[in-house]
Structures are given as C-alpha cells and as structure tokens.
Design an enzyme around this catalytic site. Structure first.
Site, short mmCIF file in Angstrom:
data_model
loop_
_atom_site.label_atom_id
_atom_site.label_comp_id
_atom_site.label_asym_id
_atom_site.label_seq_id
_atom_site.Cartn_x
_atom_site.Cartn_y
_atom_site.Cartn_z
N GLY A 12 13.97 0.60 8.36
CA GLY A 12 14.31 0.01 7.06
C GLY A 12 15.15 0.97 6.24
O GLY A 12 14.96 1.10 5.04
N GLY A 13 16.12 1.60 6.90
CA GLY A 13 16.94 2.61 6.21
C GLY A 13 18.18 2.04 5.56
O GLY A 13 19.02 2.79 5.06
N SER A 15 18.11 -0.20 2.97
CA SER A 15 17.81 -0.79 1.66
C SER A 15 16.74 0.02 0.94
O SER A 15 15.94 0.73 1.59
CB SER A 15 17.31 -2.24 1.86
OG SER A 15 16.99 -2.84 0.62
N GLY A 16 16.73 -0.06 -0.36
CA GLY A 16 15.61 0.42 -1.18
C GLY A 16 15.17 1.85 -0.90
O GLY A 16 15.98 2.79 -0.87
N SER A 136 1.02 1.59 0.05
CA SER A 136 1.25 0.88 -1.23
C SER A 136 0.02 0.99 -2.10
O SER A 136 -1.11 1.01 -1.61
CB SER A 136 1.53 -0.60 -0.99
OG SER A 136 1.54 -1.30 -2.22
N TYR A 149 -0.88 -8.49 2.59
CA TYR A 149 -0.12 -7.26 2.28
C TYR A 149 -1.09 -6.11 2.01
O TYR A 149 -0.91 -5.00 2.54
CB TYR A 149 0.77 -7.52 1.06
CG TYR A 149 1.72 -6.38 0.73
CD1 TYR A 149 2.96 -6.28 1.33
CD2 TYR A 149 1.35 -5.40 -0.20
CE1 TYR A 149 3.83 -5.24 1.03
CE2 TYR A 149 2.21 -4.35 -0.51
CZ TYR A 149 3.45 -4.27 0.11
OH TYR A 149 4.30 -3.24 -0.20
P1 NDP Z 1 13.48 -3.37 0.59
O1 NDP Z 1 13.32 -4.83 0.72
O2 NDP Z 1 14.60 -2.82 -0.22
O3 NDP Z 1 13.53 -2.69 2.03
C1 NDP Z 1 12.76 -3.12 3.10
C2 NDP Z 1 13.40 -2.56 4.35
O4 NDP Z 1 12.61 -2.92 5.49
C3 NDP Z 1 14.79 -3.11 4.58
O5 NDP Z 1 15.62 -2.06 5.00
C4 NDP Z 1 14.60 -4.12 5.71
O6 NDP Z 1 15.77 -4.21 6.47
C5 NDP Z 1 13.46 -3.45 6.47
N1 NDP Z 1 12.71 -4.41 7.29
C6 NDP Z 1 11.91 -5.41 6.90
N2 NDP Z 1 11.42 -6.07 7.96
C7 NDP Z 1 11.92 -5.44 9.05
C8 NDP Z 1 11.81 -5.66 10.45
N3 NDP Z 1 11.06 -6.64 10.95
N4 NDP Z 1 12.46 -4.82 11.27
C9 NDP Z 1 13.24 -3.82 10.78
N5 NDP Z 1 13.39 -3.58 9.49
C10 NDP Z 1 12.75 -4.38 8.63
O7 NDP Z 1 12.10 -2.86 0.01
P2 NDP Z 1 11.50 -1.41 -0.33
O8 NDP Z 1 12.48 -0.35 -0.14
O9 NDP Z 1 10.84 -1.55 -1.64
O10 NDP Z 1 10.36 -1.34 0.78
C11 NDP Z 1 10.19 -0.24 1.66
C12 NDP Z 1 8.71 -0.05 1.92
O11 NDP Z 1 8.09 0.34 0.69
C13 NDP Z 1 7.96 -1.27 2.40
O12 NDP Z 1 7.07 -0.91 3.44
C14 NDP Z 1 7.18 -1.73 1.17
O13 NDP Z 1 6.02 -2.41 1.50
C15 NDP Z 1 6.90 -0.37 0.51
N6 NDP Z 1 6.54 -0.46 -0.89
C16 NDP Z 1 7.46 -0.87 -1.83
C17 NDP Z 1 7.10 -0.95 -3.16
C18 NDP Z 1 8.05 -1.41 -4.23
O14 NDP Z 1 7.62 -1.70 -5.36
N7 NDP Z 1 9.34 -1.45 -3.96
C19 NDP Z 1 5.74 -0.60 -3.61
C20 NDP Z 1 4.86 -0.18 -2.55
C21 NDP Z 1 5.26 -0.11 -1.25
P3 NDP Z 1 16.31 -5.63 7.10
O15 NDP Z 1 16.16 -6.65 6.02
O16 NDP Z 1 17.70 -5.33 7.51
O17 NDP Z 1 15.43 -5.90 8.25
#
Ligand code: NDP
Length: 257
Positions: A12-13, A15-16, A136, A149
């Site tokens: 998940g590198g 985004s976010g 989380s 979740y």
């Molecule tokens: P984003 O939605 O910005 O990022 C999520 C990332 O996960 C994306 O890069 C996405 O890429 C990737 N992803 C999701 N599903 C898959 C999959 N099946 N295979 C590969 N990649 C996947 O959200 P965040 O940056 O906020 O989330 C990152 C982590 O932080 C998560 O685990 C989330 O639960 C955790 N978190 C976030 C919080 C918040 O408030 N933001 C709070 C607490 C925890 P793609 O779509 O290309 O697959």
C-alpha cells in the site's frame, strides 16, 4: 541519513500513510519497493519518488502475487531490511445488515494478507530486520459499525506478539504502529467532498485530546523510528500515533467545560 543502504518493502505504498512512509524512507537513504493494486497511482508514486523506488502491482490478498512481489523486490535490491505491512481497507459491517462477503473482505485484506505478507518476506529478510504492521485505534475504541475492522486490527496486534516470538531467534523485530484518525484517502468513501472531510475531521477531533486529526507524515516518522536502529531493543510493541485518543480519552475537547 537513518536508513542509508537499507532496503524496504511497503505494501500500500501508493497512497496515504504508505506513500508518506516511502517518501520518508527514500529521503533517509533507503531503496524501497512499494505495492498496491492500482497501477496508475503506483506509477505516479514511483515517478514522484525517483530511481530508488520500485513499484509492483500486487493484490495483498493474493498469496502467490505477494510472494512474487517480495521476490521481485529482493531480486532488485537484495535482502530486505524493513517490511511495512501497511495495506488495508476500511469497511462498514454493522450488526443487522452485514453480508458475509463484506466481513470476510475486511479480515482477508487487513489480517490474513498481513500474515501472508510477512510469511512471504521472511525468507528474503536479513537477520536483524524490522517488520512493522499497521494497526489502528479502532482495535480498542469500540466504534459502532466497525466489528470486522476492529477485529482485523486487534488480530494484527495479537499476531505481532506471536511473530516477534517466532522471529526473535533471527533478531528480527516485529512491532505495530497504530494510527488514530489520519488525513488520507481511506476516508474518501465516508466523506466524499472537501466540505464533508472538514466536517468529519472536526467531529472526530472532538474525541482526540490533542484536538486534531493526524498527518500521514506523523505516522511515517514513527514507522521510521521502529524501522531504524534507534528501536534496536523494541520488540513486540505497539505505538499509538493518535493524539492521546486511546491513552487519555477523557482529556478530549468533547469533555472540556
Ligand atoms: P489509503 O486508502 O490512503 O491507503 C491504503 C493503501 O492500501 C493503498 O495504497 C491501497 O492501494 C492499499 N491496499 C488496499 N487493499 C489492498 C490490497 N488488497 N492489495 C494491495 N494493496 C492494497 O489509506 P491509509 O493510508 O489511511 O491506510 C493505510 C493503513 O493505515 C491501513 O491499514 C489502515 O487501516 C491504517 N489506518 C489508517 C487510519 C486513518 O485514519 N487514515 C487510522 C488507523 C489505521 P490500492 O488501492 O492500489 O490497492
């Protein structure tokens, strides 16, 4: 530079929090493989982050694709020093209207895929490597509608303890970073417009002692700490990056006179 000569894999590198961490790792001297499902955002991230980044399309819920992604990263960079199992999805699973597929999708992505990411990575890790799992605050807060979740993230935290035990003989550390509400695209579905984002962050900030949402960069800095030699004796721990939401909820603005 705190990661000079180190190699990392971040799921998940693109985004976010994962993207902010990849940016910080590169700035600190690391070579970084990033994964995700979305080819366009992966390519954009790789272009923005420069030649020390390798972008790999891999669905974390696909074990074979995950094994191939880790092997590809190791082939390009050599043995890995750091794995940030960060990929995750939000998901609403309230009692009364939740279908099995929705529940299982959250568990599969946020819990099962984390296990198989680590399992795929272990043969390619250098002894003394650092693994960080993304947890989380929702694992402990009891937010309504978040059963799957919350269970997935509590599972991640529990699993980290087991992994720390199993991997300690090789000096591999396994720790959890647990963000509170952090501004990233994960909230886009809950708050689809800029106004909705402002309203959501304002509402949730009332439950956070420091009174604000976090930034992805703040989580990234904690991941950097856990990844670096500065955390060389930290094993099986969880660090909350949540403005006090779990440690001292009664200090939140909602409770102030
Ligand atoms: P984003 O939605 O910005 O990022 C999520 C990332 O996960 C994306 O890069 C996405 O890429 C990737 N992803 C999701 N599903 C898959 C999959 N099946 N295979 C590969 N990649 C996947 O959200 P965040 O940056 O906020 O989330 C990152 C982590 O932080 C998560 O685990 C989330 O639960 C955790 N978190 C976030 C919080 C918040 O408030 N933001 C709070 C607490 C925890 P793609 O779509 O290309 O697959």
């Amino acid at each position: 530079m705190r990661l000079a000569g180190k190699t990392a894999l971040i799921t998940g590198g693109n985004s976010g929090i994962g993207l902010a961490t990849a940016r910080l790792f590169v700035a600190e001297g690391a070579r970084v493989a990033i994964t995700g499902r979305n080819q366009a955002t992966l390519e954009a991230a790789a272009k923005a982050l420069g030649p020390n980044v390798l972008a790999i399309v891999a669905d974390a819920t696909d074990v074979e694709a995950t094994e191939q992604a880790v092997a590809q990263a190791a082939e390009k960079f050599g043995k890995l020093d750091i794995v940030f199992a960060n990929a995750g999805i939000a998901g609403n699973t309230p009692i009364g209207s939740t279908k099995l597929a929705a529940f299982e999708s959250v568990i599969r992505t946020n819990l099962t895929a984390v296990f198989f990411t680590v399992q795929a990575a272990v043969p390619h890790l250098r002894d003394g490597a650092s693994i960080i799992l993304n947890g989380s605050v929702i694992s402990v807060l009891g937010n309504p509608g978040y059963a799957a979740y919350a269970a997935s993230k509590a599972g991640v935290r529990a699993m980290a303890r087991v992994m720390a035990s199993e991997l300690s003989p090789r000096g591999i550390r396994v720790n959890v970073v647990s963000p509170g509400g952090t501004s990233t695209p994960i909230w886009n579905r809950t708050a689809p417009t800029p106004d909705a984002v402002v309203a959501l962050e304002k509402r949730i900030s009332q439950t956070i002692p420091l009174g604000r949402f976090g930034k992805a960069e703040e989580v990234a800095k904690t991941v950097l700490f856990l990844a670096s030699d500065d955390a060389s004796n930290i094993q099986g721990a969880e660090i909350f990056v949540d403005g006090g939401a779990t440690a001292s909820p009664a200090g939140a603005p909602a409770f102030r006179g």
